[in-house]
Motif scaffolding. Structure first.
Motif, PDB file in Angstrom:
ATOM      1  N   LYS A  58     -67.252 -44.489 -27.596  1.00  0.00           N
ATOM      2  CA  LYS A  58     -66.434 -45.143 -26.574  1.00  0.00           C
ATOM      3  C   LYS A  58     -64.992 -44.659 -26.579  1.00  0.00           C
ATOM      4  CE  LYS A  58     -69.888 -47.890 -25.567  1.00  0.00           C
ATOM      5  NZ  LYS A  58     -70.595 -47.853 -24.261  1.00  0.00           N
ATOM      6  N   VAL A  59     -64.499 -44.245 -27.749  1.00  0.00           N
ATOM      7  CA  VAL A  59     -63.087 -43.884 -27.907  1.00  0.00           C
ATOM      8  C   VAL A  59     -63.001 -42.465 -28.437  1.00  0.00           C
ATOM      9  CG1 VAL A  59     -60.905 -44.505 -28.995  1.00  0.00           C
ATOM     10  CG2 VAL A  59     -62.525 -46.293 -28.388  1.00  0.00           C
ATOM     11  N   GLN A  60     -62.104 -41.669 -27.876  1.00  0.00           N
ATOM     12  CA  GLN A  60     -61.937 -40.283 -28.299  1.00  0.00           C
ATOM     13  C   GLN A  60     -60.965 -40.134 -29.460  1.00  0.00           C
ATOM     14  OE1 GLN A  60     -60.833 -37.837 -24.974  1.00  0.00           O
ATOM     15  NE2 GLN A  60     -62.550 -38.483 -23.716  1.00  0.00           N
ATOM     16  N   GLN A  61     -60.116 -41.120 -29.699  1.00  0.00           N
ATOM     17  CA  GLN A  61     -59.089 -41.008 -30.717  1.00  0.00           C
ATOM     18  C   GLN A  61     -59.663 -41.300 -32.100  1.00  0.00           C
ATOM     19  OE1 GLN A  61     -58.720 -42.872 -27.955  1.00  0.00           O
ATOM     20  NE2 GLN A  61     -57.513 -41.382 -26.830  1.00  0.00           N
ATOM     21  N   ASN A  62     -59.532 -40.334 -33.022  1.00  0.00           N
ATOM     22  CA  ASN A  62     -60.049 -40.518 -34.372  1.00  0.00           C
ATOM     23  C   ASN A  62     -59.313 -41.620 -35.118  1.00  0.00           C
ATOM     24  OD1 ASN A  62     -61.940 -38.453 -34.075  1.00  0.00           O
ATOM     25  ND2 ASN A  62     -60.491 -36.887 -34.706  1.00  0.00           N
ATOM     26  N   PHE A 127     -59.631 -48.210 -25.298  1.00  0.00           N
ATOM     27  CA  PHE A 127     -60.887 -48.669 -24.714  1.00  0.00           C
ATOM     28  C   PHE A 127     -60.845 -48.682 -23.186  1.00  0.00           C
ATOM     29  CE2 PHE A 127     -61.505 -50.276 -29.005  1.00  0.00           C
ATOM     30  CZ  PHE A 127     -62.849 -50.040 -29.192  1.00  0.00           C
ATOM     31  N   ARG A 128     -59.746 -48.262 -22.600  1.00  0.00           N
ATOM     32  CA  ARG A 128     -59.661 -48.207 -21.145  1.00  0.00           C
ATOM     33  C   ARG A 128     -60.228 -46.882 -20.641  1.00  0.00           C
ATOM     34  NH1 ARG A 128     -54.046 -50.743 -18.689  1.00  0.00           N
ATOM     35  NH2 ARG A 128     -54.506 -52.921 -19.151  1.00  0.00           N
ATOM     36  N   LYS A 129     -61.268 -46.971 -19.830  1.00  0.00           N
ATOM     37  CA  LYS A 129     -61.897 -45.759 -19.318  1.00  0.00           C
ATOM     38  C   LYS A 129     -61.023 -45.045 -18.291  1.00  0.00           C
ATOM     39  CE  LYS A 129     -66.622 -47.417 -20.052  1.00  0.00           C
ATOM     40  NZ  LYS A 129     -67.951 -47.680 -19.422  1.00  0.00           N
ATOM     41  N   LYS A 130     -60.089 -45.764 -17.688  1.00  0.00           N
ATOM     42  CA  LYS A 130     -59.240 -45.151 -16.663  1.00  0.00           C
ATOM     43  C   LYS A 130     -58.071 -44.382 -17.250  1.00  0.00           C
ATOM     44  CE  LYS A 130     -60.328 -48.523 -13.062  1.00  0.00           C
ATOM     45  NZ  LYS A 130     -59.785 -49.506 -12.098  1.00  0.00           N
ATOM     46  N   ILE A 131     -57.919 -44.422 -18.578  1.00  0.00           N
ATOM     47  CA  ILE A 131     -56.871 -43.655 -19.252  1.00  0.00           C
ATOM     48  C   ILE A 131     -57.526 -42.901 -20.388  1.00  0.00           C
ATOM     49  CG2 ILE A 131     -54.646 -43.721 -20.425  1.00  0.00           C
ATOM     50  CD1 ILE A 131     -54.146 -46.439 -19.178  1.00  0.00           C
ATOM     51  N   GLN A 132     -57.639 -41.578 -20.250  1.00  0.00           N
ATOM     52  CA  GLN A 132     -58.291 -40.757 -21.257  1.00  0.00           C
ATOM     53  C   GLN A 132     -57.414 -39.542 -21.558  1.00  0.00           C
ATOM     54  OE1 GLN A 132     -61.097 -41.539 -22.812  1.00  0.00           O
ATOM     55  NE2 GLN A 132     -61.534 -43.369 -21.588  1.00  0.00           N
ATOM     56  N   ILE A 133     -57.649 -38.958 -22.725  1.00  0.00           N
ATOM     57  CA  ILE A 133     -56.949 -37.725 -23.079  1.00  0.00           C
ATOM     58  C   ILE A 133     -57.349 -36.621 -22.102  1.00  0.00           C
ATOM     59  CG2 ILE A 133     -56.736 -35.925 -24.843  1.00  0.00           C
ATOM     60  CD1 ILE A 133     -57.024 -38.058 -26.959  1.00  0.00           C
ATOM     61  N   LYS A 177     -49.602 -44.228 -12.630  1.00  0.00           N
ATOM     62  CA  LYS A 177     -50.333 -43.496 -11.600  1.00  0.00           C
ATOM     63  C   LYS A 177     -51.168 -42.417 -12.281  1.00  0.00           C
ATOM     64  CE  LYS A 177     -48.171 -42.331  -7.830  1.00  0.00           C
ATOM     65  NZ  LYS A 177     -47.257 -41.609  -6.907  1.00  0.00           N
ATOM     66  N   ASN A 178     -52.487 -42.495 -12.109  1.00  0.00           N
ATOM     67  CA  ASN A 178     -53.412 -41.547 -12.724  1.00  0.00           C
ATOM     68  C   ASN A 178     -53.968 -40.624 -11.644  1.00  0.00           C
ATOM     69  OD1 ASN A 178     -55.386 -40.164 -14.148  1.00  0.00           O
ATOM     70  ND2 ASN A 178     -55.941 -41.936 -15.377  1.00  0.00           N
ATOM     71  N   TYR A 179     -53.518 -39.362 -11.654  1.00  0.00           N
ATOM     72  CA  TYR A 179     -53.943 -38.410 -10.633  1.00  0.00           C
ATOM     73  C   TYR A 179     -55.385 -37.935 -10.856  1.00  0.00           C
ATOM     74  CZ  TYR A 179     -48.984 -38.032  -9.417  1.00  0.00           C
ATOM     75  OH  TYR A 179     -47.699 -38.307  -9.029  1.00  0.00           O
ATOM     76  N   THR A 180     -55.872 -38.008 -12.092  1.00  0.00           N
ATOM     77  CA  THR A 180     -57.182 -37.454 -12.411  1.00  0.00           C
ATOM     78  C   THR A 180     -58.324 -38.321 -11.895  1.00  0.00           C
ATOM     79  OG1 THR A 180     -56.156 -36.571 -14.415  1.00  0.00           O
ATOM     80  CG2 THR A 180     -58.535 -36.484 -14.314  1.00  0.00           C
ATOM     81  N   LEU A 181     -58.056 -39.577 -11.621  1.00  0.00           N
ATOM     82  CA  LEU A 181     -59.121 -40.478 -11.183  1.00  0.00           C
ATOM     83  C   LEU A 181     -59.615 -40.140  -9.785  1.00  0.00           C
ATOM     84  CD1 LEU A 181     -57.832 -43.921 -12.516  1.00  0.00           C
ATOM     85  CD2 LEU A 181     -59.522 -42.381 -13.533  1.00  0.00           C
ATOM     86  N   THR A 182     -58.827 -39.410  -9.014  1.00  0.00           N
ATOM     87  CA  THR A 182     -59.230 -39.019  -7.663  1.00  0.00           C
ATOM     88  C   THR A 182     -59.430 -37.507  -7.608  1.00  0.00           C
ATOM     89  OG1 THR A 182     -56.901 -38.871  -7.002  1.00  0.00           O
ATOM     90  CG2 THR A 182     -58.037 -40.936  -6.569  1.00  0.00           C
ATOM     91  N   THR A 183     -60.436 -37.075  -6.882  1.00  0.00           N
ATOM     92  CA  THR A 183     -60.721 -35.637  -6.787  1.00  0.00           C
ATOM     93  C   THR A 183     -59.989 -34.971  -5.633  1.00  0.00           C
ATOM     94  OG1 THR A 183     -62.669 -36.101  -5.433  1.00  0.00           O
ATOM     95  CG2 THR A 183     -62.989 -35.950  -7.811  1.00  0.00           C
ATOM     96  N   LYS A 184     -59.318 -35.765  -4.797  1.00  0.00           N
ATOM     97  CA  LYS A 184     -58.589 -35.207  -3.671  1.00  0.00           C
ATOM     98  C   LYS A 184     -57.166 -35.748  -3.643  1.00  0.00           C
ATOM     99  CE  LYS A 184     -62.338 -34.179  -0.452  1.00  0.00           C
ATOM    100  NZ  LYS A 184     -62.830 -34.348   0.938  1.00  0.00           N
ATOM    101  N   MET A 185     -56.256 -34.924  -3.159  1.00  0.00           N
ATOM    102  CA  MET A 185     -54.864 -35.326  -2.998  1.00  0.00           C
ATOM    103  C   MET A 185     -54.374 -34.893  -1.614  1.00  0.00           C
ATOM    104  SD  MET A 185     -52.988 -34.614  -6.624  1.00  0.00           S
ATOM    105  CE  MET A 185     -53.516 -35.430  -8.109  1.00  0.00           C
ATOM    106  N   ARG A 186     -53.432 -35.636  -1.088  1.00  0.00           N
ATOM    107  CA  ARG A 186     -52.863 -35.305   0.218  1.00  0.00           C
ATOM    108  C   ARG A 186     -51.518 -34.613   0.024  1.00  0.00           C
ATOM    109  NH1 ARG A 186     -52.511 -39.653   5.020  1.00  0.00           N
ATOM    110  NH2 ARG A 186     -54.534 -38.744   5.537  1.00  0.00           N
ATOM    111  N   VAL A 187     -51.356 -33.492   0.696  1.00  0.00           N
ATOM    112  CA  VAL A 187     -50.118 -32.719   0.640  1.00  0.00           C
ATOM    113  C   VAL A 187     -49.285 -33.041   1.868  1.00  0.00           C
ATOM    114  CG1 VAL A 187     -49.098 -30.412   0.563  1.00  0.00           C
ATOM    115  CG2 VAL A 187     -51.233 -30.882  -0.670  1.00  0.00           C
ATOM    116  N   PHE A 188     -48.005 -33.328   1.656  1.00  0.00           N
ATOM    117  CA  PHE A 188     -47.053 -33.597   2.736  1.00  0.00           C
ATOM    118  C   PHE A 188     -46.109 -32.406   2.856  1.00  0.00           C
ATOM    119  CE2 PHE A 188     -48.622 -37.630   1.360  1.00  0.00           C
ATOM    120  CZ  PHE A 188     -48.642 -38.442   2.473  1.00  0.00           C
TER     121      PHE A 188
END
Length: 301
Positions: A58-62, A127-133, A177-188
């Protein structure tokens, strides 16, 4: 004198006999208590091993997995110790240990309040899946790739390769703000063209250029284009489009690529991208009376 020594000797013998009888009578309990402690020790080793394996999934941190495994083994050993003391009928000693542990825990908690808050925050973050290394995040005014999450701090590597170490408590207390959770980004993309330009042609050319530059854009109609204002030297517009990216660096690269290709397309079609120019215009001619100037010069002398 002899009577006193004899009495003291008899008391000592009586006391030793009582202790010996107590030890003999409690030998089964003593053996059982030792067996319980030994069993608790070996059980703690297996518990630590299996808990560590389970948490590692569940956790990547040793550091987090080792800490949780150690805590689980300590709990098993303490349970064995309390059980052994109960078998030996040392209830008062058990009560004293619990009271002392409570007071010591309170004192340690007050002294290490900040450290403990960061420790528990590190456990929660692990233990938060939305924040990973490896995720690209933005928090507390910093943006970069998550390098490490441990019991004390949260490490981010920014785009300029600098490391930012943030206490875990600040990560939980502030938005992220986690950019990795989305596979697309909008460019302005904002730009401007000269007032003499054909606006319909500029709009169509910009959309086609963006569509031809990025494979994920299927047709020019997928690119949003809006004229926003009459500027001081240009008619400004806003262009928006989606790209496949999971971090801010990819977004910056895509925006840079779009600017380059749009500039090439505009140069080929002779479309002007104005820049501010300051023009100084003198409509009134200045008249100089030379005679008055000479009189003033003599008067000053």
């Amino acid at each position: 004198m002899k009577s006193q020594l004899s009495e003291a000797y008899n008391l000592l013998v009586t006391k030793l006999e009582a202790w010996f009888n107590a030890i003999v009578s409690n030998i089964p309990n003593l053996i059982l208590a030792i067996v319980v402690l030994i069993a608790a020790y070996f059980i703690a080793k297996y518990v630590k091993k299996y808990v560590t394996k389970f948490v590692a999934k569940k956790v990547q941190q040793n550091s987090i997995t080792n800490m949780i495994g150690t805590l689980s083994s300590v709990v098993v050993v303490l349970a064995g110790l309390f059980l052994a003391l109960g078998i030996l009928n040392l209830s008062k000693t058990l009560t004293s240990l619990l009271a002392g542990a409570g007071v010591a825990g309170l004192a340690i908690g007050l002294a290490l309040q900040g450290t403990l808050s960061n420790t528990f925050a590190g456990i929660v973050l692990s233990f938060r899946k939305k924040i990973q290394i490896g995720h690209w995040v933005e928090t507390n005014g910093y943006s970069g790739e998550v390098i490490d999450i441990n019991l004390k701090d949260f490490t981010i590597k920014e785009a300029d390769n600098n490391m930012v170490i943030i206490p875990n408590k600040m990560i939980l207390d502030n938005p992220m703000k986690n950019y990795t959770l989305t596979t697309k980004m909008r460019v302005f993309l904002e730009c401007g063209v000269g007032y003499e330009s054909d606006l319909d042609h500029v709009q169509q050319l910009t959309k086609e250029t963006i569509c031809n530059t990025f494979d994920q854009i299927e047709k020019p109609e997928d690119v949003e284009f809006y004229y926003t204002e009459y500027g001081g030297s240009s008619i400004n517009y806003l262009c928006r489009f989606w790209i496949d990216a999971d971090n801010a660096l990819e977004k910056m690269r895509s925006k840079s690529k779009a600017i380059i290709e749009i500039k090439k397309a505009y140069d080929k079609e002779n479309i002007n991208i104005p820049f501010p120019i300051r023009t100084l215009q003198f409509d009134n001619k200045l008249s100089v009376d030379s005679s008055k100037g000479v009189e003033k010069q003599f008067s000053n002398n």
